[in-house]
Design a protein around this motif. Structure first.
Motif, PDB file in Angstrom:
ATOM      1  N   SER A   1      -8.781   4.884  -0.825  1.00  0.00           N
ATOM      2  CA  SER A   1      -8.666   6.291  -1.202  1.00  0.00           C
ATOM      3  C   SER A   1     -10.026   6.859  -1.590  1.00  0.00           C
ATOM      4  O   SER A   1     -10.395   7.961  -1.161  1.00  0.00           O
ATOM      5  N   SER A   2     -10.766   6.106  -2.375  1.00  0.00           N
ATOM      6  CA  SER A   2     -12.098   6.569  -2.797  1.00  0.00           C
ATOM      7  C   SER A   2     -13.024   6.747  -1.606  1.00  0.00           C
ATOM      8  O   SER A   2     -13.803   7.700  -1.536  1.00  0.00           O
ATOM      9  N   LEU A   3     -12.904   5.823  -0.642  1.00  0.00           N
ATOM     10  CA  LEU A   3     -13.735   5.906   0.558  1.00  0.00           C
ATOM     11  C   LEU A   3     -13.396   7.161   1.367  1.00  0.00           C
ATOM     12  O   LEU A   3     -14.288   7.881   1.831  1.00  0.00           O
ATOM     13  N   LEU A   4     -12.096   7.433   1.529  1.00  0.00           N
ATOM     14  CA  LEU A   4     -11.661   8.579   2.322  1.00  0.00           C
ATOM     15  C   LEU A   4     -12.013   9.909   1.663  1.00  0.00           C
ATOM     16  O   LEU A   4     -12.270  10.904   2.355  1.00  0.00           O
ATOM     17  N   SER A   5     -12.026   9.927   0.355  1.00  0.00           N
ATOM     18  CA  SER A   5     -12.281  11.181  -0.346  1.00  0.00           C
ATOM     19  C   SER A   5     -13.748  11.395  -0.686  1.00  0.00           C
ATOM     20  O   SER A   5     -14.112  12.429  -1.253  1.00  0.00           O
ATOM     21  N   ARG A   6     -14.580  10.429  -0.326  1.00  0.00           N
ATOM     22  CA  ARG A   6     -16.003  10.528  -0.663  1.00  0.00           C
ATOM     23  C   ARG A   6     -16.632  11.771  -0.054  1.00  0.00           C
ATOM     24  O   ARG A   6     -17.443  12.445  -0.673  1.00  0.00           O
TER      25      ARG A   6
END
Length: 267
Positions: free
Chosen positions: A122-127
């Protein structure tokens, strides 16, 4: 109803024209529905149809760049445009500005954030947040739409060309929900990005003889969160994504687009 003015419709464009997730599916590799707005328009006019739309298309893959999917390689859509077409619809430009792609990515990120195992993804996608297209990027998308219109008028001399804007997904009154799992600030940025995509169509229409069907404006009261949305939202469960296309036209949206085009033709 038969209309003697138009005998052969041709359609160019991306997923907002091809209709992924709307049964019956005509071409699985292209994610093209047999009940998308080009099919409904041709049916209403009593005309033949050449549907060249492909989900994921950009203005470049319509003009001169082959488009590759997992199942097939598609030639540039203009290569398949028949010279006998007398009505050509175009819906493209959103993918040039990463409009629905960004919306889908951030929705996935929001859903994955609730599970400790998937939170890193999730963190990667929302970066990378919501794109903010530069004036040069907006100009390039508009210029490419103009190139498409000009190429159509050369190949299909005398054809009426119609630029069909994208349906509104995030409207003025869309709020955070299961279907739209975005904070208010992201919703506002996505709404502005939709406005920018619409601006591309307005610019292109102003520089060509093409007819503009302003679907963003016409669908403003049918965004997600309205009583009668014309587009899909994020499904309640990720496993329900099979066969679903979040943030894309529903069957009723496609009917509305086809009807708006007919109205515009007959004004």
């Amino acid at each position: 109803m038969s209309d003697p003015e138009y005998r052969h419709v041709a359609a160019l464009g991306s997923s907002f024209a091809s209709g992924p997730g709307i049964e019956p599916i005509e071409d699985r590799a292209a994610r093209r529905s047999a009940r998308n707005y080009p099919h409904l328009l041709a049916e209403t006019l009593g005309a033949a149809l050449t549907d060249l739309t492909v989900a994921g298309a950009t203005t470049a893959t319509i003009i001169d760049t082959p488009q590759r999917s997992l199942l097939r390689k598609f030639p540039p859509q203009l290569d398949g445009l028949p010279g006998i077409a007398d009505l050509v619809t175009i819906t493209a430009g959103g993918n040039d500005l990463n409009y629905i792609g960004a919306m889908t990515r951030l929705a996935f990120a929001a859903r994955l954030a609730g599970n400790a195992l998937t939170r890193p993804l999730s963190s990667l996608l929302s970066r990378v947040g919501v794109p903010t297209p530069s004036p040069d990027e907006v100009e390039l998308a508009a210029a490419n739409l103009v190139r498409i219109v000009e190429a159509v008028t050369k190949r299909a001399a005398g054809a009426r060309v119609v630029l069909v804007d994208y349906l509104t997904v995030i409207g003025e009154h869309t709020t955070t929900s299961g279907e739209t799992p975005f904070p208010a600030s992201t919703l506002d940025m996505l709404r502005r990005l939709g406005d920018t995509v619409s601006e591309v169509f307005t610019l292109a229409a102003g520089r060509t003889s093409a007819t503009l069907v302003p679907m963003r404006e016409l669908s403003a009261s049918h965004a997600l969160g309205s009583a009668d949305p014309w587009v899909t939202g994020m499904p309640a469960r990720l496993r329900d994504l099979a066969g679903c296309a979040p943030f894309h036209p529903k069957a009723n949206g496609m009917r509305a687009v086809a009807a708006a085009i007919v109205d515009r033709l007959r004004e």
